[in-house]
Design a protein around this motif. Sequence first.
Motif, short mmCIF file in Angstrom:
data_model
loop_
_atom_site.label_atom_id
_atom_site.label_comp_id
_atom_site.label_asym_id
_atom_site.label_seq_id
_atom_site.Cartn_x
_atom_site.Cartn_y
_atom_site.Cartn_z
N GLU A 163 0.83 -1.21 0.00
CA GLU A 163 0.00 0.00 0.00
C GLU A 163 0.87 1.26 0.00
O GLU A 163 0.60 2.22 -0.73
N ARG A 164 1.90 1.24 0.81
CA ARG A 164 2.81 2.39 0.89
C ARG A 164 3.51 2.61 -0.45
O ARG A 164 3.69 3.75 -0.89
N ALA A 165 3.90 1.52 -1.10
CA ALA A 165 4.61 1.63 -2.38
C ALA A 165 3.70 2.21 -3.46
O ALA A 165 4.14 3.03 -4.27
N ALA A 166 2.44 1.80 -3.48
CA ALA A 166 1.50 2.32 -4.47
C ALA A 166 1.32 3.82 -4.30
O ALA A 166 1.26 4.57 -5.28
N LEU A 167 1.24 4.28 -3.06
CA LEU A 167 1.11 5.72 -2.80
C LEU A 167 2.36 6.47 -3.24
O LEU A 167 2.27 7.59 -3.77
N ARG A 168 3.52 5.86 -3.04
CA ARG A 168 4.78 6.50 -3.44
C ARG A 168 4.87 6.65 -4.96
O ARG A 168 5.31 7.69 -5.46
N VAL A 169 4.43 5.64 -5.68
CA VAL A 169 4.43 5.73 -7.14
C VAL A 169 3.51 6.85 -7.60
O VAL A 169 3.85 7.64 -8.50
N ASP A 170 2.31 6.93 -7.01
CA ASP A 170 1.39 8.02 -7.37
C ASP A 170 2.02 9.38 -7.09
O ASP A 170 1.87 10.32 -7.89
N GLU A 171 2.73 9.48 -5.98
CA GLU A 171 3.38 10.74 -5.62
C GLU A 171 4.44 11.13 -6.65
O GLU A 171 4.52 12.30 -7.06
N LEU A 172 5.22 10.16 -7.10
CA LEU A 172 6.25 10.44 -8.09
C LEU A 172 5.65 10.79 -9.44
O LEU A 172 6.15 11.67 -10.15
N HIS A 173 4.58 10.11 -9.81
CA HIS A 173 3.92 10.43 -11.07
C HIS A 173 3.38 11.86 -11.06
O HIS A 173 3.48 12.59 -12.06
N GLU A 174 2.82 12.26 -9.93
CA GLU A 174 2.32 13.64 -9.81
C GLU A 174 3.45 14.65 -9.89
O GLU A 174 3.26 15.78 -10.35
N ALA A 175 4.65 14.23 -9.46
CA ALA A 175 5.81 15.12 -9.51
C ALA A 175 6.47 15.13 -10.88
O ALA A 175 7.47 15.83 -11.08
N GLY A 176 5.94 14.34 -11.81
CA GLY A 176 6.48 14.33 -13.16
C GLY A 176 7.44 13.20 -13.47
O GLY A 176 8.00 13.15 -14.56
N VAL A 177 7.63 12.27 -12.53
CA VAL A 177 8.52 11.13 -12.76
C VAL A 177 7.67 9.98 -13.33
O VAL A 177 7.30 9.05 -12.63
N ASP A 178 7.37 10.10 -14.60
CA ASP A 178 6.45 9.14 -15.23
C ASP A 178 7.03 7.74 -15.32
O ASP A 178 6.28 6.77 -15.46
N GLU A 179 8.37 7.61 -15.31
CA GLU A 179 8.98 6.30 -15.47
C GLU A 179 9.00 5.47 -14.18
O GLU A 179 9.41 4.31 -14.17
N ALA A 180 8.56 6.04 -13.06
CA ALA A 180 8.52 5.31 -11.80
C ALA A 180 7.54 4.15 -11.89
O ALA A 180 6.42 4.30 -12.39
N ARG A 181 7.97 2.98 -11.43
CA ARG A 181 7.12 1.78 -11.50
C ARG A 181 7.52 0.82 -10.38
O ARG A 181 8.61 0.90 -9.83
N LEU A 182 6.61 -0.10 -10.06
CA LEU A 182 6.89 -1.11 -9.05
C LEU A 182 7.31 -2.41 -9.73
O LEU A 182 6.85 -2.73 -10.82
N TYR A 183 8.16 -3.15 -9.05
CA TYR A 183 8.65 -4.43 -9.58
C TYR A 183 8.59 -5.47 -8.47
O TYR A 183 9.12 -5.28 -7.37
N GLY A 184 7.92 -6.60 -8.76
CA GLY A 184 7.86 -7.70 -7.82
C GLY A 184 6.76 -7.59 -6.78
O GLY A 184 6.73 -8.39 -5.84
N HIS A 185 5.85 -6.62 -6.94
CA HIS A 185 4.81 -6.40 -5.93
C HIS A 185 3.53 -7.17 -6.21
O HIS A 185 2.69 -7.33 -5.32
N ASP A 186 3.36 -7.65 -7.44
CA ASP A 186 2.08 -8.21 -7.89
C ASP A 186 1.98 -9.70 -7.53
O ASP A 186 2.76 -10.52 -8.03
N PRO A 187 1.02 -10.09 -6.68
CA PRO A 187 0.86 -11.51 -6.35
C PRO A 187 0.46 -12.38 -7.54
O PRO A 187 0.53 -13.60 -7.46
N ALA A 188 0.05 -11.74 -8.65
CA ALA A 188 -0.36 -12.50 -9.83
C ALA A 188 0.78 -12.67 -10.83
O ALA A 188 0.55 -13.15 -11.94
N ASP A 189 2.01 -12.31 -10.47
CA ASP A 189 3.12 -12.46 -11.42
C ASP A 189 3.62 -13.90 -11.43
O ASP A 189 3.04 -14.78 -10.80
N GLY A 190 4.72 -14.14 -12.13
CA GLY A 190 5.21 -15.50 -12.34
C GLY A 190 5.76 -16.20 -11.13
O GLY A 190 6.00 -17.42 -11.17
N VAL A 191 5.97 -15.47 -10.03
CA VAL A 191 6.48 -16.09 -8.81
C VAL A 191 5.53 -15.87 -7.63
O VAL A 191 5.89 -16.10 -6.48
#
Length: 308
Positions: free
Chosen positions: A221-249
């Motif tokens: 939850e904290r990471a999702a808020l941080r990404v939104d914060e960076l996107h609002e600041a203009g850092v469009d390339e910010a993304r999360l990696y390894g957070h999705d329970p539906a990924d390959g691992v």
Amino acid sequence: MSEERVGFFTDTSVCIGCKACEVACKEWNALPEDGLSLTGMSYDNTQALGASSWRHVAFIEQAAPQGRTQLPLVEADSAKGPAPGPLGAAAPGSSGAASLGSSREASPGPSGGASSTDMRWLMSSDVCKHCTHAACLDVCPTGSLFRTEFGTVVVQEDICNGCGYCVPACPYGVIEQRPHDGRAFKCTLCYDRLGAGQEPACAKACPTESIQFGPLDELRERAALRVDELHEAGVDEARLYGHDPADGVGGDGAFFLLLDRPEVYGLPPDPVVTTRDLPAMWKHAAGAALSLLGGVAAAFALVGRRRP
């Protein structure tokens, strides 16, 4: 699991490359020294995770994207001077107000692209991902690898027989064997400290809170808020990696906020648990074995009927 699952969230946008996490990890876990030779790879002396490097601070130097503006990703007092860089030195391109994930606005070079002097540093403290579906657990024949009550994956070095099956099984290339005895080692997420109610040594030592430790659901939850914060600041390339329970691992117990594609940081873009096909393989193998036994039995029966 009797305890709430815990893990790491590493926010690379505030990593200053101080290597405090590397030092704290080695000191607490009594790991052998390594990474002391000149590599020609800038400050990235450890180069990769390994049996004696359970934390690896990656330094990626790249041309600043054209038109990128300086962003105050980390609020800092300009009077305190530049943010510290590796080994206490001033970080490349740091100005005291900007994080190492940003740089000054790039100016066009002779070819129309960014000037050769306009560079930015991407820094990230890498670690074992403590996968939800851990292939290393599936292939370990001795039970040396086990999942703890905190949801982490730990190697019991006194039980490891050095077979090395876990090394190719890891989709991230985290596990390594020590050359002198062949046993496998990796991050334990400071299992001994967790049992005593303490946070891992690397997270405690991180001066910018780039490495955050806590319950995994809260970290997501904290990471999702941080990404939104960076996107609002203009850092469009910010993304999360390894957070999705539906990924390959099934999601990682240690996930990251990145400022570029995973491949830039040496991470696989779409990791998959390497033992995902084992159940189907065993099913086919069992079917083949039964067919073979049936054929042998039929052959013996036929020979028996032909005898006088």
